[in-house]
Design a protein around this motif. Sequence first.
Motif, short mmCIF file in Angstrom:
data_model
loop_
_atom_site.label_atom_id
_atom_site.label_comp_id
_atom_site.label_asym_id
_atom_site.label_seq_id
_atom_site.Cartn_x
_atom_site.Cartn_y
_atom_site.Cartn_z
N LEU A 17 52.89 11.79 62.50
CA LEU A 17 52.41 11.03 63.67
C LEU A 17 50.90 11.29 63.69
O LEU A 17 50.40 12.08 64.47
N SER A 18 50.22 10.61 62.75
CA SER A 18 48.81 10.91 62.51
C SER A 18 47.99 9.64 62.40
O SER A 18 48.52 8.53 62.48
N ILE A 19 46.71 9.83 62.20
CA ILE A 19 45.78 8.71 62.10
C ILE A 19 46.19 7.73 61.00
O ILE A 19 45.91 6.54 61.08
N TYR A 20 46.85 8.23 59.97
CA TYR A 20 47.25 7.40 58.85
C TYR A 20 48.35 6.41 59.21
O TYR A 20 48.53 5.41 58.54
N ARG A 21 49.09 6.70 60.25
CA ARG A 21 50.20 5.83 60.66
C ARG A 21 50.06 5.30 62.08
O ARG A 21 50.90 4.54 62.55
N ALA A 22 49.03 5.72 62.79
CA ALA A 22 48.90 5.40 64.22
C ALA A 22 48.92 3.90 64.50
O ALA A 22 49.59 3.45 65.44
N ALA A 23 48.22 3.10 63.71
CA ALA A 23 48.16 1.66 63.97
C ALA A 23 49.54 1.02 63.84
O ALA A 23 49.95 0.21 64.68
N ASP A 24 50.29 1.41 62.80
CA ASP A 24 51.64 0.86 62.61
C ASP A 24 52.59 1.32 63.71
O ASP A 24 53.36 0.53 64.25
#
Length: 124
Positions: free
Chosen positions: A12-19
Motif C-alpha cells: 500500500l505504497s506510492i507505487y500502487r496508490a493511484a490504482d
Amino acid sequence: MKTLTVCLDGELSIYRAADLKQVLLAALAAGTVIELDLAGVSEIDCAGVQLLMLAKRTALALGGDLRLAASSRPVLEVLALLGLGAMFATGAASNNMAASNNMAASNNMAASNNMAASNNRTAP
C-alpha cells in the motif's frame, strides 16, 4: 446502510496508490460503509496512509464510513506511530490497534530508560 468489504494486499505504497485510489473511490457510494481488510498488506508508506485518509473523508462526506476489518502488523504499526489508530479502528482491528499501541509505548519506554541509564554512567 449498505456494507461492502474491500480486501487489499501487497504494498500500500506510492507505487500502487493511484490504482488503489480508483478501486477505493469506485467502491464508495452514498451511504455505504466500507470495511477494509488490510491483513494482506505487506508494506505501507505515506502515500498509503494518505489514500486511507482520503477514502475515510470521502466516505464520511457521502454519509457512509470507512473502517478497518483487519490489519497487518505493518499497517497497525504505521497507524499507531502516526496516532491515527482511532480514526480507523473498529472491532478486531481496534483490539489489534490497542495491542500495537501498548507495544509501541512499551518499546519507547524501554528505549528511553536505556538511553537515560546510558547517559547516567560515568567514564572510568
